[in-house]
Write an enzyme that holds these catalytic residues in place. Structure first.
Site: not given
Length: 388
Positions: A137, A167
């Protein structure tokens, strides 16, 4: 159902988004915000979440596009997805390397039917390398790129910048830039290509200026001791008497002098030499005491609209009501909920107002009709549960 009109600079562009998490949907949102027609290919079945994303009607990142649920486990579903891609300018996918190839939706599969297609791939580690196949992540990707180590206070562990750097900054926005560059190339040459966006590479790229300063011996790997990582007292956050916080960023000498003057610290000896690191502890001590002497509202009244490089630290709720944010329309109301407005704005192109993602039977029919299916063919797809 007719798609809502958006005359943004990307009007006329068609993008197929294979639904995923985080950066892929955000990239698709940006393209849709600026006029692209984005068709989101969702998985069939009820919505489930482990807290990573809100329910669809509350997920702002899925705004301004239509959704169609296709069963990609069935060969007919794969053929339908390929037909959608055959008439598109670009696709976005964010699965582990090899997943789309196993489905029969890899780059070579789709290029065979649409040589101009731009194939946007969003991953954390990239398409190859020793970590490419393992889970991760945002936190892992910015750890590997050197970003995370540099964020935090001196003597403390690194601080997570939410998932904004990996992200969204190093992922979604980098992919959007790469896809638009590739689309321009395809329109000039007729040749599509893969855009391979890795959040490790993207977040490292965001650090280019910092790596430059480090190479010039102007930046230390040690956290919280540098010019704008909370090391300098004149570029930091301070608590006020009512337990709120304010931010000051008076890096340049002229702005520093203005801040010191307005705070009545201009006769304090520690502020005689702004960049004398030996005086930074004393500067910080004085600034901490001064800002704790008044409420945030009182500091707003004194320091806002001056060149002291000051701003209150607003909560998300406060930000939506701030007068400056209202003046420049930083936020927009959609279906009674405030959310960040599309950005940037343009002098000629007019961006459409965001709308909640459209889905359901009527949307599915409209999407399939737009790509050439007649009512009988659509009914057959529904009967076999290729689309739901």
């Amino acid at each position: 159902m007719t798609p809502q009109v958006n005359n943004g600079p990307l009007a006329g562009l068609r993008v197929i988004e294979f639904a995923g998490l985080g950066p892929g949907p955000f990239c698709a949102m940006m393209l849709a915000d600026h006029g692209a027609e984005v068709i989101r290919v969702d998985r069939p079945g009820p919505f489930t979440s482990v807290g990573l994303v809100p329910a669809p009607e509350l997920d702002f990142v899925t705004r301004s596009r239509r959704s169609i649920a296709i069963d990609l486990k069935q060969p007919e579903g794969v053929r339908l997805a390929r037909q959608l891609a055959s008439g598109a300018d670009a696709i976005i996918e964010g699965f582990r390397p090899g997943t789309m190839e196993r489905l029969g939706l890899g780059p070579e599969d789709l290029f065979a039917e649409n040589a101009r297609l731009v194939y946007g791939r969003m991953t954390g580690w990239g398409q190859h390398g020793p970590y490419a196949a393992v889970a991760g992540h945002d936190i892992n990707y910015i750890a590997l790129s050197g970003v995370l180590n540099g964020i935090g206070r001196a003597g403390e562990k690194p601080v997570l910048p939410m998932n904004l750097v990996g992200d969204y900054g190093g992922g979604a926005m980098m992919l959007g830039f790469g896809m638009l560059a590739a689309i321009l190339h395809a329109r000039t040459t007729g040749d599509g290509q893969v855009v391979d966006c890795s959040m490790v590479k993207g977040s490292a790229l965001l650090m280019t200026a910092i790596y430059s300063k480090r190479a010039a011996d102007q930046w230390s790997d040690e956290r919280g001791v540098n010019l704008f990582d909370s090391g300098a007292p004149f570029y930091d956050v301070y608590e006020t008497s009512d337990g709120r916080h304010v931010a000051v960023g008076a890096l340049e000498p002229a702005f520093f002098r203005e801040l010191v003057r307005l705070l009545a610290l201009d006769r304090h000896p520690a502020f005689a030499q702004q960049y004398d690191r030996e005086s930074w502890d004393a500067q910080r001590e004085a600034l901490t005491a001064v800002f704790r002497s008044r409420t945030r509202a009182e500091w707003d009244e004194l320091l806002m609209q001056t060149d002291a490089c000051y701003a209150p630290v607003l909560s998300m709720a406060e930000a939506t009501h701030d007068p400056h944010n209202r003046a420049i329309e930083t936020f927009v109301d959609v279906a009674g909920r405030s959310q960040p407005a599309p950005a940037p704005t343009y002098s000629r192109s007019v961006l459409g107002r965001p709308f909640d993602m459209e889905s359901g039977t009527s949307t599915t029919h409209a999407v399939l009709s737009d790509v050439g299916f007649d009512p009988v063919e659509i009914a057959a797809l529904e009967a076999r549960r290729i689309v739901v």
